[in-house]
Design a protein around this motif. Structure first.
Motif, mmCIF file in Angstrom:
data_model
loop_
_atom_site.group_PDB
_atom_site.id
_atom_site.type_symbol
_atom_site.label_atom_id
_atom_site.label_comp_id
_atom_site.label_asym_id
_atom_site.label_seq_id
_atom_site.Cartn_x
_atom_site.Cartn_y
_atom_site.Cartn_z
ATOM 1 N N GLU A 60 2.169 7.349 -6.184
ATOM 2 C CA GLU A 60 2.751 8.671 -6.448
ATOM 3 C C GLU A 60 2.197 9.717 -5.483
ATOM 4 O O GLU A 60 2.919 10.601 -5.040
ATOM 5 C CB GLU A 60 2.479 9.100 -7.892
ATOM 6 N N LEU A 61 0.925 9.614 -5.171
ATOM 7 C CA LEU A 61 0.320 10.521 -4.194
ATOM 8 C C LEU A 61 0.967 10.329 -2.829
ATOM 9 O O LEU A 61 1.279 11.320 -2.143
ATOM 10 C CB LEU A 61 -1.188 10.270 -4.122
ATOM 11 N N ARG A 62 1.183 9.098 -2.442
ATOM 12 C CA ARG A 62 1.859 8.835 -1.157
ATOM 13 C C ARG A 62 3.289 9.362 -1.166
ATOM 14 O O ARG A 62 3.773 9.886 -0.171
ATOM 15 C CB ARG A 62 1.866 7.340 -0.878
ATOM 16 N N ARG A 63 3.961 9.214 -2.314
ATOM 17 C CA ARG A 63 5.354 9.667 -2.395
ATOM 18 C C ARG A 63 5.446 11.188 -2.334
ATOM 19 O O ARG A 63 6.281 11.732 -1.618
ATOM 20 C CB ARG A 63 6.003 9.164 -3.690
ATOM 21 N N THR A 64 4.569 11.886 -3.071
ATOM 22 C CA THR A 64 4.693 13.340 -3.165
ATOM 23 C C THR A 64 3.987 14.067 -2.032
ATOM 24 O O THR A 64 4.552 14.979 -1.440
ATOM 25 C CB THR A 64 4.130 13.836 -4.510
ATOM 26 N N ARG A 65 2.759 13.683 -1.728
ATOM 27 C CA ARG A 65 1.973 14.424 -0.739
ATOM 28 C C ARG A 65 2.185 13.939 0.692
ATOM 29 O O ARG A 65 2.193 14.733 1.619
ATOM 30 C CB ARG A 65 0.478 14.329 -1.060
ATOM 31 N N LEU A 66 2.336 12.645 0.854
ATOM 32 C CA LEU A 66 2.475 12.092 2.206
ATOM 33 C C LEU A 66 3.929 11.851 2.594
ATOM 34 O O LEU A 66 4.193 11.309 3.659
ATOM 35 C CB LEU A 66 1.674 10.785 2.313
ATOM 36 N N ARG A 67 4.831 12.229 1.711
ATOM 37 C CA ARG A 67 6.280 12.152 1.964
ATOM 38 C C ARG A 67 6.742 10.755 2.384
ATOM 39 O O ARG A 67 7.420 10.578 3.380
ATOM 40 C CB ARG A 67 6.678 13.178 3.016
ATOM 41 N N GLN A 68 6.355 9.813 1.579
ATOM 42 C CA GLN A 68 6.798 8.427 1.759
ATOM 43 C C GLN A 68 7.592 8.027 0.517
ATOM 44 O O GLN A 68 7.046 7.454 -0.422
ATOM 45 C CB GLN A 68 5.602 7.500 1.950
ATOM 46 N N PRO A 69 8.879 8.332 0.493
ATOM 47 C CA PRO A 69 9.660 8.112 -0.736
ATOM 48 C C PRO A 69 9.777 6.645 -1.148
ATOM 49 O O PRO A 69 9.996 6.346 -2.309
ATOM 50 C CB PRO A 69 11.023 8.709 -0.403
ATOM 51 N N ARG A 70 9.607 5.716 -0.223
ATOM 52 C CA ARG A 70 9.745 4.297 -0.547
ATOM 53 C C ARG A 70 8.392 3.600 -0.692
ATOM 54 O O ARG A 70 8.302 2.389 -0.590
ATOM 55 C CB ARG A 70 10.559 3.602 0.541
ATOM 56 N N ALA A 71 7.333 4.356 -0.933
ATOM 57 C CA ALA A 71 5.996 3.762 -1.021
ATOM 58 C C ALA A 71 5.908 2.737 -2.143
ATOM 59 O O ALA A 71 5.387 1.637 -1.946
ATOM 60 C CB ALA A 71 4.953 4.851 -1.203
ATOM 61 N N ALA A 72 6.408 3.055 -3.303
ATOM 62 C CA ALA A 72 6.336 2.127 -4.441
ATOM 63 C C ALA A 72 7.228 0.903 -4.211
ATOM 64 O O ALA A 72 6.841 -0.225 -4.539
ATOM 65 C CB ALA A 72 6.733 2.837 -5.731
ATOM 66 N N ASP A 73 8.408 1.108 -3.642
ATOM 67 C CA ASP A 73 9.297 -0.018 -3.359
ATOM 68 C C ASP A 73 8.676 -0.970 -2.342
ATOM 69 O O ASP A 73 8.724 -2.193 -2.508
ATOM 70 C CB ASP A 73 10.642 0.480 -2.842
ATOM 71 N N ASP A 74 8.092 -0.415 -1.284
ATOM 72 C CA ASP A 74 7.451 -1.239 -0.265
ATOM 73 C C ASP A 74 6.256 -1.992 -0.841
ATOM 74 O O ASP A 74 6.044 -3.166 -0.537
ATOM 75 C CB ASP A 74 7.012 -0.383 0.921
ATOM 76 N N PHE A 75 5.485 -1.314 -1.677
ATOM 77 C CA PHE A 75 4.329 -1.963 -2.293
ATOM 78 C C PHE A 75 4.783 -3.070 -3.241
ATOM 79 O O PHE A 75 4.157 -4.142 -3.291
ATOM 80 C CB PHE A 75 3.466 -0.936 -3.027
ATOM 81 N N LEU A 76 5.848 -2.851 -3.990
ATOM 82 C CA LEU A 76 6.390 -3.878 -4.876
ATOM 83 C C LEU A 76 6.773 -5.118 -4.077
ATOM 84 O O LEU A 76 6.431 -6.240 -4.453
ATOM 85 C CB LEU A 76 7.601 -3.346 -5.644
ATOM 86 N N ASN A 77 7.475 -4.931 -2.967
ATOM 87 C CA ASN A 77 7.869 -6.070 -2.138
ATOM 88 C C ASN A 77 6.653 -6.794 -1.565
ATOM 89 O O ASN A 77 6.620 -8.023 -1.513
ATOM 90 C CB ASN A 77 8.786 -5.609 -1.009
ATOM 91 N N GLN A 78 5.650 -6.034 -1.147
ATOM 92 C CA GLN A 78 4.433 -6.623 -0.589
ATOM 93 C C GLN A 78 3.694 -7.444 -1.645
ATOM 94 O O GLN A 78 3.274 -8.574 -1.386
ATOM 95 C CB GLN A 78 3.549 -5.511 -0.046
ATOM 96 N N VAL A 79 3.533 -6.881 -2.836
ATOM 97 C CA VAL A 79 2.831 -7.593 -3.913
ATOM 98 C C VAL A 79 3.632 -8.806 -4.355
ATOM 99 O O VAL A 79 3.067 -9.876 -4.585
ATOM 100 C CB VAL A 79 2.569 -6.640 -5.107
ATOM 101 N N PHE A 80 4.950 -8.672 -4.451
ATOM 102 C CA PHE A 80 5.785 -9.801 -4.857
ATOM 103 C C PHE A 80 5.670 -10.937 -3.839
ATOM 104 O O PHE A 80 5.538 -12.103 -4.215
ATOM 105 C CB PHE A 80 7.237 -9.363 -5.009
ATOM 106 N N ARG A 81 5.707 -10.600 -2.566
ATOM 107 C CA ARG A 81 5.590 -11.619 -1.521
ATOM 108 C C ARG A 81 4.230 -12.322 -1.613
ATOM 109 O O ARG A 81 4.147 -13.540 -1.564
ATOM 110 C CB ARG A 81 5.770 -10.992 -0.141
#
Length: 187
Positions: A60-81
């Motif tokens: 959430e910090l990356r999404r709001t402060r660092l303006r990375q709207p797909r941070a959670a989606d990318d992390f989900l894909n990384q963890v799933f892989r």
């Protein structure tokens, strides 16, 4: 407004519940595709959601402060892989690895195109009689909200246990240091 990493509460935030709602069906389908069975898939996708929940404040910090709207989606894909590769390595220890042609990603479907349907989840079904016992013997239908709550609780307990281990280690190190310096000097 407090800037920094938020403390993890025992209740999932609405953003995490919305995230799980958006990704639960594709995640379950991809987990079944990767592991080949419902029982193992239930373990795989719950572990993935737990990992995401454990890192949710940072995401959430990356999404709001660092303006990375797909941070959670990318992390989900990384963890799933990573979890899928670990599962494959555990099941096939002497194999060279999964097929390189197979791409392991989770892609959310458009919610507007499909009507919402019931999701039968074994973890929530097993916990349902404990959480809310019923007199009738009907099948408990668990949805994204209960899956989010279960994954969030697992992450909360993992973080709490990890903190207790860290505190114990620091206390032991301080006791050892104190014992070393308080020992009488030999004359």
């Amino acid at each position: 407004m407090r800037v920094g990493v938020m403390r993890m509460t025992s209740v999932p935030p609405p953003g995490y519940v919305a995230f799980v709602t958006r990704h639960l069906e594709p995640l379950r389908r991809d987990a079944v595709r990767v592991v080949g069975g419902e029982e193992e898939a239930d373990h795989l996708y719950v572990e993935v959601l737990t990992d995401v929940a454990a890192h949710w404040s940072w995401l959430e910090l990356r999404r709001t402060r660092l303006r990375q709207p797909r941070a959670a989606d990318d992390f989900l894909n990384q963890v799933f892989r990573r979890r899928a590769e670990r599962f494959y390595a555990d099941e096939h220890p002497y194999s060279a690895g999964p097929d390189d042609d197979r791409q392991i990603t989770v892609t959310p479907e458009r919610v507007q195109e499909r009507p919402a349907r019931r999701v039968y989840v074994s973890t929530a079904v097993r916990l349902a009689p404990i959480v809310a016992p019923r007199r009738t013997r009907t099948l408990f239908v668990a949805g994204p909200v209960s899956e989010a709550a279960i994954a969030w609780w697992h992450a909360y307990e993992n973080i709490r246990r990890r903190r207790l281990v860290y505190v114990g280690f620091v206390a032991l190190a301080l006791l050892m240091l104190l014992a070393q310096f308080s020992a009488p000097a030999d004359l």
